[in-house]
Scaffold this motif. Structure first.
Motif, short mmCIF file in Angstrom:
data_model
loop_
_atom_site.label_atom_id
_atom_site.label_comp_id
_atom_site.label_asym_id
_atom_site.label_seq_id
_atom_site.Cartn_x
_atom_site.Cartn_y
_atom_site.Cartn_z
N LYS A 159 62.62 -36.95 -18.84
CA LYS A 159 61.42 -37.33 -18.94
C LYS A 159 60.67 -37.29 -19.98
N VAL A 160 59.65 -37.70 -20.89
CA VAL A 160 58.94 -36.94 -21.96
C VAL A 160 57.52 -36.16 -20.69
N PHE A 161 57.09 -35.49 -21.44
CA PHE A 161 56.01 -34.84 -21.03
C PHE A 161 54.64 -34.94 -21.94
N VAL A 162 54.15 -35.61 -21.32
CA VAL A 162 52.62 -35.67 -22.54
C VAL A 162 52.02 -34.47 -22.35
N ASP A 163 52.11 -33.56 -22.91
CA ASP A 163 51.28 -33.09 -23.29
C ASP A 163 49.67 -31.97 -23.18
N HIS A 164 48.91 -33.06 -22.59
CA HIS A 164 47.87 -33.00 -23.29
C HIS A 164 46.61 -31.23 -23.48
N SER A 165 47.37 -30.44 -22.36
CA SER A 165 46.24 -29.21 -22.48
C SER A 165 46.40 -28.45 -23.59
N ALA A 204 47.38 -39.20 -20.63
CA ALA A 204 49.19 -39.10 -20.81
C ALA A 204 49.46 -39.97 -19.07
N VAL A 205 47.90 -39.35 -18.52
CA VAL A 205 47.96 -40.24 -16.71
C VAL A 205 48.24 -41.60 -16.72
N GLU A 206 48.01 -42.26 -18.37
CA GLU A 206 48.37 -44.18 -18.66
C GLU A 206 49.24 -44.03 -18.59
N ALA A 207 50.01 -43.16 -19.58
CA ALA A 207 51.23 -43.58 -20.43
C ALA A 207 52.38 -43.39 -18.88
N GLU A 208 52.01 -42.25 -18.07
CA GLU A 208 52.98 -42.23 -16.87
C GLU A 208 52.63 -43.66 -16.13
N ALA A 209 51.85 -44.19 -16.08
CA ALA A 209 51.19 -45.14 -14.54
C ALA A 209 52.03 -46.67 -15.55
N ASP A 261 51.70 -33.51 -26.92
CA ASP A 261 52.40 -32.71 -27.66
C ASP A 261 54.12 -33.67 -26.28
N LEU A 262 54.66 -34.05 -27.34
CA LEU A 262 55.64 -34.80 -26.47
C LEU A 262 57.06 -34.22 -26.34
N ASP A 263 56.98 -33.85 -24.78
CA ASP A 263 58.32 -32.59 -24.84
C ASP A 263 59.20 -33.26 -23.45
N PRO A 264 60.69 -33.67 -24.64
CA PRO A 264 61.80 -34.06 -23.98
C PRO A 264 61.90 -33.38 -22.72
N GLY A 265 62.24 -33.62 -21.02
CA GLY A 265 63.13 -32.92 -20.57
C GLY A 265 64.66 -33.68 -20.01
N ALA A 266 66.09 -32.70 -20.71
CA ALA A 266 67.17 -33.09 -20.98
C ALA A 266 67.21 -33.98 -19.60
N PRO A 267 68.53 -35.19 -19.53
CA PRO A 267 68.79 -35.40 -20.57
C PRO A 267 68.65 -36.61 -21.69
N VAL A 279 58.03 -41.51 -18.46
CA VAL A 279 57.05 -40.28 -18.21
C VAL A 279 56.10 -39.32 -17.35
N VAL A 280 55.68 -38.02 -18.13
CA VAL A 280 55.14 -37.73 -16.82
C VAL A 280 53.87 -36.72 -17.33
N HIS A 281 52.67 -36.84 -16.55
CA HIS A 281 51.83 -35.61 -17.30
C HIS A 281 51.79 -34.65 -16.83
#
Length: 294
Positions: free
Chosen positions: A217-223, A194-199, A132-138, A205-207
């Motif tokens: 940033k885009v939160f890559v929600d793996h949960s 998700a961790v790799e994408a942030e790296a 789930d890719l969830d953007p944090g404004a802006p 990206v933030v995981h």
């Protein structure tokens, strides 16, 4: 008087059809039910054999919203109920929407449909992965598309084919058909991605879920791969200001996205998209598309 209609031999009381649910567009409950009836074939394919959770909003998205995994009070005896692990539902029982009659009964409650990544016959053994890719404004869906394209390529390197839909809210969902695997193993693999994408893209990206980390940033929600979690189903309406839909999109649309509005679809858009593209997520319902978890 509440009108009674017959659907596939089942008598249903469909209430308050003229009630406006989405005030921004004056969309009525009758129009919502009509949408679900017209979209039943692909929606039911994605709900098939999956225990369902409901986000209910009987007075529209501006009213009370409440989430339930347990069968709602008054559930007809002909609606299928699945036994599920107790830690994923209070009673260990959830509805399975398996035909048009049960779909229309559920839609009359005014719901978002959410499903697990596993089926009722194999609880906690996932047959798909979701990110789930969830953007944090802006940040917006535009940034989500950049991340989605990277994840698609990364998944492809592991022999996995990703499909994509809008969340119906602000972001995107990537979905991958899998040969059945324990939810815990799928969760661990998804977290690693998700961790790799942030790296690779630390500026984008933030995981981790902590909100202080997410602006811009885009939160890559793996949960949502955890056995107890659910995700908005393809084609479900969302409880937003307008009647937006979690809509399958093409990778060409993702690659060409330069404005977040390009990937906003409402209930009136879906029939035309189905005529043009068919069900873009159809492979998720085809066992032959499943690949082993790396």
């Amino acid at each position: 008087m509440t009108p009674i209609t017959e659907v596939e031999g089942r008598r249903l009381a469909l209430s308050n059809l003229d009630k406006v649910l989405y005030t921004a567009t004056s969309t009525t409950k009758g129009e919502v039910l009509h949408y679900y009836a017209r979209t039943a074939a692909p929606l039911l394919a994605h709900l098939a054999d999956r225990p369902v959770s409901f986000l209910r909003y009987p007075d529209g998205p501006d009213g009370q919203l409440f989430f339930t995994k347990n069968p709602p009070p008054g559930t007809p005896d002909w609606v299928r109920i699945a036994e599920v692990p107790r830690r994923t539902a209070d009673t260990g029982r959830q509805v399975v929407v398996e035909d048009l009659a049960s779909l229309m009964w559920a839609a009359n409650l005014v719901v978002e449909f959410h499903t697990h990544q596993w089926r009722a016959d194999a609880p906690e053994r996932a047959d798909r992965l979701v990110l789930d890719l969830d953007p944090g404004a802006p940040a917006t869906a535009v940034e989500c598309c950049v991340v989605a394209l990277w994840l698609r390529e990364r998944l492809g390197a592991d022999g996995l084919e990703a499909y994509v839909k809008t969340s119906g809210s602000k972001g995107l969902h990537l979905l991958v058909p899998l040969e059945r695997a324990p939810s815990a193993e799928v969760s661990a693999y998804a977290k690693g991605l998700a961790v790799e994408a942030e790296a690779v893209m630390p500026e984008l990206v933030v995981h981790r879920m902590r909100r202080s980390l997410r602006p811009g940033k885009v939160f890559v929600d793996h949960s949502q791969n955890a056995a107890a979690k659910t995700t908005a189903a393809p084609y479900t309406l969302r409880a937003r200001a307008e009647p937006t839909v979690s809509t399958p999109v093409t990778w060409e649309e993702v690659a060409g996205c330069t404005d977040a509005g390009q990937l906003v679809f409402r209930l009136g858009d879906i029939e035309g998209r189905l005529e043009r593209y068919g069900d873009l997520l159809g492979p998720l319902t085809d066992p032959d598309s499943a690949a082993p978890l790396p």
